[in-house]
Design an enzyme around this catalytic site. Structure first.
Site, PDB file in Angstrom:
ATOM      1  N   ASN A 159      14.585 -33.056  41.358  1.00 55.52           N
ATOM      2  CA  ASN A 159      14.548 -31.601  41.502  1.00 55.52           C
ATOM      3  C   ASN A 159      15.532 -31.002  40.497  1.00 55.52           C
ATOM      4  OD1 ASN A 159      14.634 -28.947  42.289  1.00 55.52           O
ATOM      5  ND2 ASN A 159      15.640 -29.328  44.263  1.00 55.52           N
ATOM      6  N   LYS A 170      15.961 -27.972  39.869  1.00 54.86           N
ATOM      7  CA  LYS A 170      16.419 -26.651  40.315  1.00 54.86           C
ATOM      8  C   LYS A 170      16.332 -25.645  39.141  1.00 54.86           C
ATOM      9  CE  LYS A 170      19.424 -28.918  43.607  1.00 54.86           C
ATOM     10  NZ  LYS A 170      20.396 -28.705  44.663  1.00 54.86           N
ATOM     11  N   HIS A 229      12.692 -26.131  50.579  1.00 58.88           N
ATOM     12  CA  HIS A 229      14.023 -26.619  50.204  1.00 58.88           C
ATOM     13  C   HIS A 229      15.069 -25.719  50.870  1.00 58.88           C
ATOM     14  CE1 HIS A 229      17.554 -27.577  47.809  1.00 58.88           C
ATOM     15  NE2 HIS A 229      16.944 -28.697  47.474  1.00 58.88           N
ATOM     16  N   GLU A 241      17.651 -24.442  49.815  1.00 58.14           N
ATOM     17  CA  GLU A 241      18.090 -23.309  48.999  1.00 58.14           C
ATOM     18  C   GLU A 241      17.070 -22.164  49.065  1.00 58.14           C
ATOM     19  OE1 GLU A 241      18.887 -25.506  45.385  1.00 58.14           O
ATOM     20  OE2 GLU A 241      20.511 -26.541  46.416  1.00 58.14           O
ATOM     21  N   GLU A 269      16.873 -33.691  54.012  1.00 56.07           N
ATOM     22  CA  GLU A 269      17.990 -33.278  53.162  1.00 56.07           C
ATOM     23  C   GLU A 269      19.030 -32.541  53.998  1.00 56.07           C
ATOM     24  OE1 GLU A 269      16.856 -33.188  48.772  1.00 56.07           O
ATOM     25  OE2 GLU A 269      16.528 -31.190  49.567  1.00 56.07           O
ATOM     26  N   GLY A 327      24.435 -31.541  46.843  1.00 51.98           N
ATOM     27  CA  GLY A 327      25.376 -31.089  45.822  1.00 51.98           C
ATOM     28  C   GLY A 327      26.835 -31.311  46.172  1.00 51.98           C
ATOM     29  N   SER A 330      22.917 -35.733  47.410  1.00 48.23           N
ATOM     30  CA  SER A 330      23.915 -36.504  46.656  1.00 48.23           C
ATOM     31  C   SER A 330      23.528 -37.969  46.469  1.00 48.23           C
ATOM     32  CB  SER A 330      25.301 -36.376  47.307  1.00 48.23           C
ATOM     33  OG  SER A 330      25.739 -35.034  47.250  1.00 48.23           O
TER      34      SER A 330
END
Ligand code: PEP
Length: 246
Positions: free
Chosen positions: A9, A11, A93, A95, A163, A169, A208
């Site tokens: 991904n 992003k 996702h 985000e 996730e 991250g 991560s």
């Protein structure tokens, strides 16, 4: 066990010049022991598809609208992604859920649109740090799974990515015990709902994943691959994770 899938991904990262990283992954892994997908920003999908033509690496979007077309300024439909050369799309996702307020209902509509367009949906679920601390992890991911997926899913049109939001991250993945617990619950829920059709639905872990921890994560029961953010941006990092998968 299904063939592993390693999905990158990117992003909101990636310009024309970064296509060389994707090409380097393809050149270093001409016959990988896992499926590979790279999900660049929408602006690069067409050129990424051209860059990877003739390789075994797929291309994915990072979101799509639930509608096929219309007055939705700034949005991209599943059919447009497909038309640009994508075969997968990441949906739900964290985000998107947090920064764009996407609900499970929204995600389910997008999954239906993806399926109608012939895309495989990589559907993300995962608890926040506060939800984990409150002991709500299983409740949250089970609800997201149940409500984000439509009826009739199978391994061809659906991938699920666990996730944990707090691991994304952060540099630190969830523990192997925590991943094992959640993946067992997700696998059980998929089997209960879809029966034999669920067997091919791959369960990815994301948060991560790095070259240093990938092999340990891939060895966990019910982990069928990884959704990789930061480490997918370089051919060397992503390549090492791909090697660990096979
Ligand atoms: C992600 O955003 O899907 C992700 C897994 O990111 P990272 O690998 O950087 O934690």
């Amino acid at each position: 066990m299904p063939r592993p899938l390693v999905a990158g991904n990117w992003k909101m990262n990636g310009l024309n010049r970064d296509l060389t990283e994707a090409r380097a992954v393809a050149d270093a892994h001409p016959a990988p022991n896992c499926d590979i997908v790279i999900c660049p920003p929408a602006t690069l999908i067409s050129r990424m598809s051209a860059t990877l033509e003739g390789t075994s690496i797929g291309v994915g979007g990072q979101d799509c609208h639930h509608a096929g077309s219309g007055a939705h300024t700034g949005d991209v439909s599943a059919e447009m992604l497909r038309d640009a050369g994508a075969d997968h799309v990441i949906l739900g996702h964290s985000e998107r859920r947090s920064a764009h307020g996407e609900t499970d209902d929204d995600v389910r509509g997008k999954v239906e649109a993806a399926r109608a367009a012939g895309l495989t949906a990589i559907v993300c679920v995962g608890e926040t740090g506060a939800e984990r601390e409150a002991g709500r992890t299983i409740e949250v991911v089970a609800r997201q799974l149940a409500e984000s997926l439509p009826d009739g899913c199978d391994g061809l049109d659906t991938v699920v990515a666990y996730e944990p939001v707090w691991a994304i991250g952060s540099g630190g993945a969830a523990s192997e015990a925590d991943i094992a617990e959640v993946h067992a619950v997700l696998r059980g829920a998929l089997t209960e709902r879809y029966g034999a059709d669920a067997e091919g639905v791959r369960l990815l872990y994301g948060g991560s994943v790095k070259p240093e921890n990938a092999a340990g994560i891939f060895a966990i029961e019910h982990v069928d691959g990884a959704l990789v953010g930061g480490a997918s941006l370089s051919a060397s990092g992503f390549g090492a994770i791909i090697s660990a998968a096979g």
